[in-house]
Design an enzyme around this catalytic site. Structure first.
Site, short mmCIF file in Angstrom:
data_model
loop_
_atom_site.label_atom_id
_atom_site.label_comp_id
_atom_site.label_asym_id
_atom_site.label_seq_id
_atom_site.Cartn_x
_atom_site.Cartn_y
_atom_site.Cartn_z
N CYS A 126 -1.13 -10.30 0.65
CA CYS A 126 -2.50 -10.80 0.43
C CYS A 126 -3.03 -10.31 -0.91
O CYS A 126 -3.60 -11.08 -1.69
CB CYS A 126 -3.40 -10.35 1.57
SG CYS A 126 -5.07 -11.05 1.49
N CYS A 127 -2.83 -9.00 -1.19
CA CYS A 127 -3.29 -8.46 -2.47
C CYS A 127 -2.55 -9.15 -3.64
O CYS A 127 -3.13 -9.37 -4.71
CB CYS A 127 -3.06 -6.96 -2.55
SG CYS A 127 -4.25 -5.96 -1.60
N CYS A 209 -12.36 -5.52 -1.20
CA CYS A 209 -12.66 -6.69 -0.37
C CYS A 209 -13.35 -6.24 0.92
O CYS A 209 -13.03 -5.17 1.46
CB CYS A 209 -11.38 -7.44 -0.03
SG CYS A 209 -10.60 -8.23 -1.44
N CYS A 212 -11.38 -5.10 4.06
CA CYS A 212 -10.46 -3.98 3.83
C CYS A 212 -11.17 -2.72 3.35
O CYS A 212 -10.53 -1.79 2.87
CB CYS A 212 -9.40 -4.38 2.82
SG CYS A 212 -8.39 -5.76 3.38
N CYS A 237 -3.81 -1.23 -4.14
CA CYS A 237 -3.73 -2.67 -3.95
C CYS A 237 -2.60 -3.29 -4.75
O CYS A 237 -2.30 -4.45 -4.60
CB CYS A 237 -5.04 -3.34 -4.33
SG CYS A 237 -5.53 -3.07 -6.01
#
Ligand code: SF4
Length: 254
Positions: A126-127, A209, A212, A237
């Site tokens: 995702c990162c 984010c 997170c 990240c």
């Protein structure tokens, strides 16, 4: 000093010399020195308190340093609002870099939209999609990458230098706040009336984010609220992962 910025090739001696030079300067002087070296300099801001200090210096001194932010699509509303407020306050442009919708769709199909909670692999994926790919775009053609990393943010960043070669991106990373502690940051923000994210006052010293990041408890490390469900104390990240990897060999960096 002379650095061959056009060739994007830096010797370790040049980087070491630059590190020494920056150590003897104040924040505005550090940034002005980098801006005067000739290569393109890009500052990536997460709108966190350290980054707001740097943006204020760039804006106040009208320095030719491009400012970019990674608009991941999962930021807090307070962070998104602060982008606009900061642009207006300092009469500058913070260029937004967004993830590709195709990449997000592929991630969601494989892991689920919030699949980052389920595994480190999914979180890194995702990162990668929401941060690393946009970061590469933001840094295209840059010789210098300015960041708000500080030594006091985590053990992983305890030896952050003022200048370091980023071999993966073939540029020099500049950390002009490396030696600032949070007390100095807070005092500077108050003295200069620099706009900051209201979440800081609600227990979020480090803001990423929304899904997170959580508030920290008294006594916890500054970055304890980032990806709190993971146990790895060196979790990052990926923006500064090269330094994180180096840290296990040579203690060295949003
Ligand atoms: S911080 Fe969380 S939501 Fe943001 S890119 Fe990384 S895993 Fe995705």
């Amino acid at each position: 000093m002379t650095i061959n910025t056009s060739a994007h090739s830096f010797s370790s001696q040049e980087v070491s010399s630059l590190d020494d030079t920056l150590a003897g300067l104040d924040l505005a002087q550090r940034l002005a020195f980098i801006a005067g070296l000739g290569g393109r300099a890009v500052f990536t801001t997460s709108l966190g308190i350290e980054d707001q200090v740097i943006t204020a210096a760039i804006g106040t001194h009208r320095l030719p340093i491009d400012i970019a932010t990674l608009e991941t699509g999962r930021l807090f509303a307070e962070t998104v609002k602060l982008i606009d407020e900061t642009e207006e306050r300092y009469n500058l442009t913070i260029r937004r870099f967004y993830p590709q919708q195709d990449d997000i769709d592929a991630f969601a199909a494989k892991y689920g939209l919030n699949g980052f909670y389920d595994s480190v692999e999914a979180r890194h994926a995702c990162c990668h999609v929401r941060k690393l790919v946009p970061l590469a775009k933001a840094l295209e053609g840059a010789s210098f990458w300015v960041t708000g990393l500080r030594r006091g943010q985590s053990g992983n960043r305890a030896t952050t230098p003022f200048a370091e070669f980023d071999a993966e991106r073939n540029l020099i990373k500049i950390n002009p706040l490396a030696d600032w502690d949070i007390g100095l940051i807070n005092a500077h923000v108050a003295a200069e009336n620099i706009p900051i994210n209201p979440l800081h006052a609600r227990g979020y010293p480090s803001i990423g984010c929304e899904p997170c990041t959580r508030a920290i408890k008294p006594g916890e490390p500054e970055r304890a609220g980032r990806w709190w469900w993971e146990n790895d104390e060196k979790r990052e990240c990926g923006l500064h992962v090269a330094e994180a990897a180096q840290a296990s060999i040579i203690p060295t960096a949003s």
